[in-house]
Every structure is written in structure tokens, then in C-alpha cells.
Design a protein around this motif. Sequence first.
Motif, PDB file in Angstrom:
ATOM      1  N   ASP A  60      -9.365  -0.249   5.903  1.00 39.87           N
ATOM      2  CA  ASP A  60      -9.106  -1.559   5.511  1.00 39.87           C
ATOM      3  C   ASP A  60      -9.292  -2.317   4.500  1.00 39.87           C
ATOM      4  O   ASP A  60      -9.698  -3.269   5.021  1.00 39.87           O
ATOM      5  CB  ASP A  60      -8.728  -1.912   6.788  1.00 39.87           C
ATOM      6  CG  ASP A  60     -10.772  -1.702   7.099  1.00 39.87           C
ATOM      7  OD1 ASP A  60     -11.334  -1.711   6.729  1.00 39.87           O
ATOM      8  OD2 ASP A  60     -11.308  -2.903   7.930  1.00 39.87           O
ATOM      9  N   ALA A  61      -9.953  -1.529   3.951  1.00 40.98           N
ATOM     10  CA  ALA A  61     -10.208  -2.384   2.763  1.00 40.98           C
ATOM     11  C   ALA A  61      -9.248  -3.119   2.221  1.00 40.98           C
ATOM     12  O   ALA A  61      -8.389  -2.994   1.569  1.00 40.98           O
ATOM     13  CB  ALA A  61     -10.831  -1.858   1.608  1.00 40.98           C
ATOM     14  N   PRO A  62      -9.661  -4.342   1.313  1.00 42.43           N
ATOM     15  CA  PRO A  62      -8.245  -5.317   0.287  1.00 42.43           C
ATOM     16  C   PRO A  62      -7.742  -4.261  -0.624  1.00 42.43           C
ATOM     17  O   PRO A  62      -8.622  -3.016  -0.975  1.00 42.43           O
ATOM     18  CB  PRO A  62      -9.292  -6.044   0.319  1.00 42.43           C
ATOM     19  CG  PRO A  62     -10.677  -6.547  -0.048  1.00 42.43           C
ATOM     20  CD  PRO A  62     -10.560  -4.898   1.257  1.00 42.43           C
ATOM     21  N   ALA A  63      -7.426  -4.947  -1.409  1.00 41.93           N
ATOM     22  CA  ALA A  63      -6.701  -4.688  -2.815  1.00 41.93           C
ATOM     23  C   ALA A  63      -8.283  -4.012  -3.413  1.00 41.93           C
ATOM     24  O   ALA A  63      -8.769  -5.041  -3.677  1.00 41.93           O
ATOM     25  CB  ALA A  63      -6.094  -5.434  -3.792  1.00 41.93           C
ATOM     26  N   TYR A  64      -7.543  -2.803  -4.547  1.00 38.84           N
ATOM     27  CA  TYR A  64      -9.125  -2.165  -4.873  1.00 38.84           C
ATOM     28  C   TYR A  64      -9.427  -2.953  -6.276  1.00 38.84           C
ATOM     29  O   TYR A  64     -10.613  -3.418  -5.671  1.00 38.84           O
ATOM     30  CB  TYR A  64      -7.945  -1.088  -5.782  1.00 38.84           C
ATOM     31  CG  TYR A  64      -9.201  -0.318  -6.417  1.00 38.84           C
ATOM     32  CD1 TYR A  64      -9.706   0.442  -5.966  1.00 38.84           C
ATOM     33  CD2 TYR A  64     -10.026  -0.591  -8.763  1.00 38.84           C
ATOM     34  CE1 TYR A  64     -10.906   1.864  -6.643  1.00 38.84           C
ATOM     35  CE2 TYR A  64     -10.340   0.097  -8.610  1.00 38.84           C
ATOM     36  CZ  TYR A  64     -11.052   1.243  -8.048  1.00 38.84           C
ATOM     37  OH  TYR A  64     -11.641   2.297  -9.140  1.00 38.84           O
ATOM     38  N   GLU A  65      -9.333  -3.974  -6.722  1.00 43.08           N
ATOM     39  CA  GLU A  65      -9.794  -4.599  -7.580  1.00 43.08           C
ATOM     40  C   GLU A  65     -11.003  -5.980  -7.040  1.00 43.08           C
ATOM     41  O   GLU A  65     -12.002  -5.943  -7.167  1.00 43.08           O
ATOM     42  CB  GLU A  65      -9.121  -5.435  -8.872  1.00 43.08           C
ATOM     43  CG  GLU A  65      -8.602  -4.394  -9.560  1.00 43.08           C
ATOM     44  CD  GLU A  65      -9.988  -3.414 -10.998  1.00 43.08           C
ATOM     45  OE1 GLU A  65     -11.107  -3.991 -10.562  1.00 43.08           O
ATOM     46  OE2 GLU A  65      -9.861  -2.789 -11.340  1.00 43.08           O
ATOM     47  N   GLN A  66     -10.791  -6.125  -5.607  1.00 39.13           N
ATOM     48  CA  GLN A  66     -10.889  -7.498  -5.099  1.00 39.13           C
ATOM     49  C   GLN A  66     -11.546  -6.931  -4.737  1.00 39.13           C
ATOM     50  O   GLN A  66     -12.523  -7.635  -3.791  1.00 39.13           O
ATOM     51  CB  GLN A  66      -9.389  -8.240  -3.867  1.00 39.13           C
ATOM     52  CG  GLN A  66      -8.731  -9.007  -4.988  1.00 39.13           C
ATOM     53  CD  GLN A  66      -7.288  -8.249  -5.709  1.00 39.13           C
ATOM     54  OE1 GLN A  66      -7.839  -6.744  -5.433  1.00 39.13           O
ATOM     55  NE2 GLN A  66      -6.362  -8.600  -6.667  1.00 39.13           N
TER      56      GLN A  66
END
Length: 269
Positions: A60-66
Motif C-alpha cells: 500500500d505504498a504511495p507513489a514511488y518517489e514520494q
Amino acid sequence: MSAPASLAGRPLYEPIAPLLARFAGGLPDAAALCALLREVVPGAASGSGRPIRFVPPPADAPAYEQHIDATGEVPTRPDDWHDFFNALAWCVWPRSKAACNALHLAEQSAREAAGLAGRGPRRDALTQFDECGILVVSADPEVSALLAAHAWEVAFWQRRDRLLATTRFLVFGHGSWDQLRAPFFGLCAKAIHRVVDPAWLALSPADRQAEADAWLAAHLADPAQPFGKASLAPLPLLGIPGVTPASEHADYYRDTRQFRPRRNPPVVA
């Protein structure tokens, strides 16, 4: 699946060759990559200063770079060459990788403040460089200018000896390392060109790499030269001497399907 160590002697793997040589078996897991990073660059951090760690991709991670910016966690899939090379890129380009991460977040914030939707062209260029970027460092301004001008036959063939003596091709993009395991016709990188004093070539490979990382990080973040699509110039990787036996003949460089003439002005830093 070949072992990473089998790639250590190939052209264009020079920045990570000593690290590849450590892995004579299969691909290391995230824990082993974390241990490697702590050994070779213990201060590696995200753009916001969070210590970098390689972890299995969270559900459930947010966008990759964020996610990297907020936690320092770099999602790393097991037994995946692409993510393995990304981890090695953090080991040898830690400042530049952090600079890219910071630029992603800064651009996202700027677009949100301006009411703009989407990623925008600057973030797209950052992602492209992260995947297939290369820093071309030359002590010969003429060779650098020829490459930037897409004078491929002149630079790679007619000036071949000078190019080999004065110019180094330092891959930044982990996607390019993955593709170079089985190079294919038309394989291209996005280059930033840099002219240096000849003394740079006398540095040890490790010192050259560290200096190049510091320079590239500063270059990417330089507000006087905002990074974007125009910062990058195409470079056909199979034109670099030694990458493919086909390049041992002048006619090879006359195939415009792969060695296309320039359409836009070059960018030389």
C-alpha cells in the motif's frame, strides 16, 4: 540466469564492476543490498535526508518517489535485475540519486501550488534519465562537441583513438545496465555531456566516479540551468567502441536507423 559477476568485465559496467564482482551466485536479496550500501556509502540518503534502505515493495505504498522521500525505503523486488541495478546505482551515484529524488518532490509541489495536474515534462525527463541516463565526460572539447552534434562516424570512427584516450562513458541509468545484459539494435541512452581538465583522467576509477557523482548532483540541482528534456542528448550505446563487434567497421556508423543525424541543438555542459 547469469551471475552478476559475469558482467563485471563488460563495457559500460565500469561504475559498478567492483560491486558486480562480489556476486558470483544469484541476485542478492534486499538485506544483502542494504548491507552493501551501508558498507560502500553509509551516508546514502533520500532527497529529504532519510537513510536509504532496500525493502520488498509494500502493498500500500504511495507513489514511488514520494515513498523514497518520506521513508528512505527503495522498493526492491526479489530476483529482479532491474531493481538490482537500481540498488547498485544508489551505491555509486548516491548524491545524484538523492538529487533526482529531491527534484521530483520539488516539481510535484510546484505543480500542485500552480494548480497543474499530472507529472509534467520535468519529472518525465528525470525518470528518463534515472532509467537510461549516461554522463559522458571528455577531456577533448572537440570529441564532446562531435558526440553532442550527432557526428557519430567522425566521433566514434574517425576520431576513435582520441575518443578512447580522452572520453569516459559513465552509465547512470539502471535500466540501461539491465538492457546491456543483452544489447539490441538501436539501444540508446540519454546523455549529459561534460568537458573536464585532462587531470581528471589521471584519477583512480573510484575517485573519478565519486567526483562525477558530486558534479552531477550539483548540475542536476543547479537553478541557473533548470533540468529538463532539453538537458539530455541521445547517445546510441552500441556506437561506443567495444560494446559490439559490429562497431569495428566504418560502414556500421552509416546506418541512420541507429545513428540518426541531429534534429535539435546539442547541450554541452
